[in-house]
Scaffold this motif. Structure first.
Motif, PDB file in Angstrom:
ATOM      1  N   LEU A 265       0.855  -1.174   0.000  1.00 36.38           N
ATOM      2  CA  LEU A 265       0.000   0.000   0.000  1.00 36.38           C
ATOM      3  C   LEU A 265       0.900   1.236   0.000  1.00 36.38           C
ATOM      4  N   ILE A 266       0.523   2.235  -0.801  1.00 33.49           N
ATOM      5  CA  ILE A 266       1.361   3.410  -1.001  1.00 33.49           C
ATOM      6  C   ILE A 266       0.633   4.660  -0.528  1.00 33.49           C
ATOM      7  N   GLY A 267       1.315   5.483   0.268  1.00 34.63           N
ATOM      8  CA  GLY A 267       0.760   6.741   0.728  1.00 34.63           C
ATOM      9  C   GLY A 267       1.773   7.499   1.573  1.00 34.63           C
TER      10      GLY A 267
ATOM     11  N   HIS B 106       6.496   7.976  -3.329  1.00 32.77           N
ATOM     12  CA  HIS B 106       5.634   7.005  -2.650  1.00 32.77           C
ATOM     13  C   HIS B 106       5.510   7.231  -1.146  1.00 32.77           C
ATOM     14  N   GLY B 107       5.398   8.514  -0.756  1.00 30.32           N
ATOM     15  CA  GLY B 107       5.143   8.817   0.645  1.00 30.32           C
ATOM     16  C   GLY B 107       6.369   8.917   1.517  1.00 30.32           C
ATOM     17  N   GLY B 108       7.562   8.713   0.937  1.00 31.96           N
ATOM     18  CA  GLY B 108       8.791   8.840   1.704  1.00 31.96           C
ATOM     19  C   GLY B 108       9.361   7.508   2.139  1.00 31.96           C
ATOM     20  N   PRO B 109      10.554   7.527   2.729  1.00 35.90           N
ATOM     21  CA  PRO B 109      11.220   6.270   3.091  1.00 35.90           C
ATOM     22  C   PRO B 109      10.466   5.453   4.128  1.00 35.90           C
ATOM     23  N   GLN B 110       9.630   6.116   4.947  1.00 31.98           N
ATOM     24  CA  GLN B 110       8.808   5.401   5.922  1.00 31.98           C
ATOM     25  C   GLN B 110       7.329   5.666   5.633  1.00 31.98           C
ATOM     26  N   GLY B 111       6.963   5.488   4.372  1.00 34.42           N
ATOM     27  CA  GLY B 111       5.576   5.673   3.971  1.00 34.42           C
ATOM     28  C   GLY B 111       4.692   4.525   4.428  1.00 34.42           C
ATOM     29  N   PHE B 112       3.490   4.465   3.891  1.00 37.59           N
ATOM     30  CA  PHE B 112       2.512   3.463   4.316  1.00 37.59           C
ATOM     31  C   PHE B 112       2.975   2.037   4.041  1.00 37.59           C
ATOM     32  N   HIS B 113       3.972   1.873   3.181  1.00 39.50           N
ATOM     33  CA  HIS B 113       4.499   0.544   2.864  1.00 39.50           C
ATOM     34  C   HIS B 113       5.343  -0.028   3.995  1.00 39.50           C
ATOM     35  N   ARG B 114       5.673   0.797   5.024  1.00 40.03           N
ATOM     36  CA  ARG B 114       6.522   0.323   6.118  1.00 40.03           C
ATOM     37  C   ARG B 114       5.896   0.591   7.480  1.00 40.03           C
ATOM     38  N   VAL B 115       4.577   0.549   7.539  1.00 41.22           N
ATOM     39  CA  VAL B 115       3.894   0.694   8.830  1.00 41.22           C
ATOM     40  C   VAL B 115       3.013  -0.535   9.053  1.00 41.22           C
ATOM     41  N   PHE B 116       2.663  -0.765  10.318  1.00 39.34           N
ATOM     42  CA  PHE B 116       1.714  -1.821  10.641  1.00 39.34           C
ATOM     43  C   PHE B 116       0.297  -1.258  10.559  1.00 39.34           C
ATOM     44  N   TRP B 117      -0.572  -2.004   9.911  1.00 38.99           N
ATOM     45  CA  TRP B 117      -1.974  -1.662   9.792  1.00 38.99           C
ATOM     46  C   TRP B 117      -2.786  -2.530  10.752  1.00 38.99           C
ATOM     47  N   ARG B 118      -3.814  -1.956  11.348  1.00 48.76           N
ATOM     48  CA  ARG B 118      -4.763  -2.735  12.151  1.00 48.76           C
ATOM     49  C   ARG B 118      -5.707  -3.450  11.191  1.00 48.76           C
TER      50      ARG B 118
ATOM     51  N   LEU C 120      -3.705   5.348  11.273  1.00 48.14           N
ATOM     52  CA  LEU C 120      -3.764   6.780  11.550  1.00 48.14           C
ATOM     53  C   LEU C 120      -2.376   7.356  11.315  1.00 48.14           C
ATOM     54  N   SER C 121      -2.255   8.137  10.253  1.00 46.92           N
ATOM     55  CA  SER C 121      -1.000   8.800   9.935  1.00 46.92           C
ATOM     56  C   SER C 121      -0.974  10.141  10.659  1.00 46.92           C
ATOM     57  N   ALA C 122      -0.029  10.290  11.577  1.00 45.10           N
ATOM     58  CA  ALA C 122      -0.017  11.457  12.456  1.00 45.10           C
ATOM     59  C   ALA C 122       0.448  12.715  11.727  1.00 45.10           C
ATOM     60  N   ASP C 123       0.035  13.851  12.236  1.00 41.94           N
ATOM     61  CA  ASP C 123       0.458  15.145  11.717  1.00 41.94           C
ATOM     62  C   ASP C 123       1.982  15.210  11.658  1.00 41.94           C
ATOM     63  N   SER C 124       2.504  15.639  10.507  1.00 44.83           N
ATOM     64  CA  SER C 124       3.943  15.795  10.237  1.00 44.83           C
ATOM     65  C   SER C 124       4.655  14.477   9.941  1.00 44.83           C
ATOM     66  N   GLU C 125       3.946  13.356   9.937  1.00 48.41           N
ATOM     67  CA  GLU C 125       4.584  12.098   9.559  1.00 48.41           C
ATOM     68  C   GLU C 125       5.094  12.193   8.129  1.00 48.41           C
ATOM     69  N   GLN C 126       6.382  11.915   7.955  1.00 52.82           N
ATOM     70  CA  GLN C 126       7.053  12.059   6.657  1.00 52.82           C
ATOM     71  C   GLN C 126       6.855  13.459   6.059  1.00 52.82           C
ATOM     72  N   GLY C 127       6.629  14.442   6.930  1.00 51.62           N
ATOM     73  CA  GLY C 127       6.521  15.831   6.496  1.00 51.62           C
ATOM     74  C   GLY C 127       5.145  16.290   6.093  1.00 51.62           C
ATOM     75  N   TYR C 128       4.176  15.391   6.064  1.00 56.41           N
ATOM     76  CA  TYR C 128       2.832  15.740   5.594  1.00 56.41           C
ATOM     77  C   TYR C 128       2.014  16.393   6.711  1.00 56.41           C
ATOM     78  N   PRO C 129       1.277  17.451   6.402  1.00 54.26           N
ATOM     79  CA  PRO C 129       0.448  18.101   7.428  1.00 54.26           C
ATOM     80  C   PRO C 129      -0.826  17.317   7.714  1.00 54.26           C
ATOM     81  N   GLY C 130      -1.310  17.429   8.960  1.00 51.76           N
ATOM     82  CA  GLY C 130      -2.604  16.878   9.327  1.00 51.76           C
ATOM     83  C   GLY C 130      -2.562  15.428   9.760  1.00 51.76           C
ATOM     84  N   ASN C 131      -3.518  15.077  10.623  1.00 45.64           N
ATOM     85  CA  ASN C 131      -3.747  13.684  10.994  1.00 45.64           C
ATOM     86  C   ASN C 131      -4.667  13.064   9.950  1.00 45.64           C
ATOM     87  N   LEU C 132      -4.201  12.021   9.305  1.00 43.38           N
ATOM     88  CA  LEU C 132      -4.954  11.376   8.239  1.00 43.38           C
ATOM     89  C   LEU C 132      -5.390   9.991   8.699  1.00 43.38           C
TER      90      LEU C 132
END
Length: 352
Positions: A76-78, A108-120, A137-149
């Motif tokens: 998954l990419i984000g 593709h969302g950076g070196p620690q994008g959605f492809h390297r996180v654990f999903w519930r 839940l991608s936290a505000d400022s994760e990989q530089g992106y604004p907002g909690n997604l």
């Protein structure tokens, strides 16, 4: 045969966290395996015209190789798929800087994008289908992106031999969102993909510069090696002297789909003539990134195979690369109160 879901261990990360592998099997015996790490599709088993099953998806049999420089196998990419020039864009008057992880660009969302996180993960069964609902839940400022997604992805394997991928996201700040699935396919199971017959329903593509950032042009495919409106072998024109092929090392380009905005429409069809296996990709997205495995070099081994040059291809349904910097492209900014929703499906069949 009844559709089933089972789960098992998929290895342990260096920090002690354990990955889980979920095995989805439909009533026809199709198998799709997905991990909670990266939402990665690790295996897809489909039959050939003689009923013999093979794994047509590139990947690994343990989580650890996905921590290395895996080329996004099955992930998954984000938050934002594809490239963003220099990792920079301006959002509501504020310059955002993202990490650089692909030459001079963000990918593709950076070196620690959605492809390297654990999903519930929550498995489900309904109406002959089996699937997984994944949340992150991608936290505000994760990989530089604004907002909690808050992101939800649903994988559903149906009795009709279709794998649906449905995305949903909401945010509390304006942020770019462009989610996709990055499976690598080889419908023969192994070997070169250059003999696969490909159709892409696109009259135009987005040409790129030498760092694979779009120029902003929507260029007609007619008269170019990018004309896949009628099915032909992936390798038919891949070696031609063409500046765009040189930039990508082959095909690594976004195609502008003809039926964008008309629902989940057929965007691409691939046939492997020896096995008879067919893959049809339908999507609601405006584009599809077609990648011909140009950077595979045999250095990666998974599930008993070496992944050689052009041993797999990708059809990534998504918005266009560098969209936050390209006012002429469909926008990817999601704002509070809006919902990001899109779906695609990969349909598997055979030609006799």
């Amino acid at each position: 045969m009844q559709a089933t879901i089972t789960q098992g261990e998929f290895g342990t990360l260096p920090d002690g966290r354990r990955a889980t592998l979920y095995t989805l099997v439909n009533a026809n015996g199709l198998v799709v395996k997905i991990s909670d790490f990266g939402g990665v599709i690790t295996e897809i088993h489909t039959p050939d015209r003689n009923g013999h099953f093979a794994d047509i998806n590139l990947g690994f049999d343990n989580v650890l190789p996905y921590l290395e420089d895996s080329p996004y196998f099955g992930a998954l990419i984000g938050r934002h798929g594809n490239r963003i020039a220099h990792g920079r864009f301006v959002l509501d008057g504020r310059e955002i800087q993202l990490p650089i992880n692909d030459g001079p660009n963000h990918l593709h969302g950076g070196p620690q994008g959605f492809h390297r996180v654990f999903w519930r993960v929550a498995p489900f069964e309904r109406d002959g289908s089996v699937g997984l609902t994944l949340r992150y839940l991608s936290a505000d400022s994760e990989q530089g992106y604004p907002g909690n997604l808050d992101v939800q992805v649903v994988y559903e394997l149906t009795a009709a031999n279709e794998l649906w991928v449905r995305f949903h996201a909401i945010t509390d700040q304006a942020t770019p969102v462009n989610l996709t699935q990055h499976a690598y396919f080889n419908l023969a199971g192994k070997g070169s993909i250059l003999g696969h017959l490909l159709m892409i329903d696109a009259d135009a593509f987005t040409p790129v510069d030498s760092t694979l950032i779009p120029t902003g042009e929507l260029r007609p495919v007619a008269g170019t090696p990018f004309d896949f409106r009628s099915a032909h072998a992936i390798g038919a024109h891949i070696g031609e002297p063409d500046e765009q092929l040189a930039h990508g090392g082959g095909y690594d380009h976004n195609f502008v789909l003809n039926k964008a905005g008309e629902g989940c429409q057929l965007a691409a069809r691939v046939v492997e003539p020896v096995s008879g296996r067919v893959l049809e990709m339908h999507t609601e997205q405006p584009g599809v990134q077609f990648y011909s495995g140009n950077f595979l070099d045999g250095s990666l081994t998974g599930k008993g195979w070496n992944y050689f040059y052009r041993g797999g291809f990708c059809l990534e349904p998504q918005h266009f690369p560098d969209a936050p910097n390209q006012p002429g492209f469909p926008g990817t900014i999601l704002r509070p109160g809006e919902e990001y929703r899109t779906q695609s499906k990969f349909a598997f069949s055979v030609e006799k």
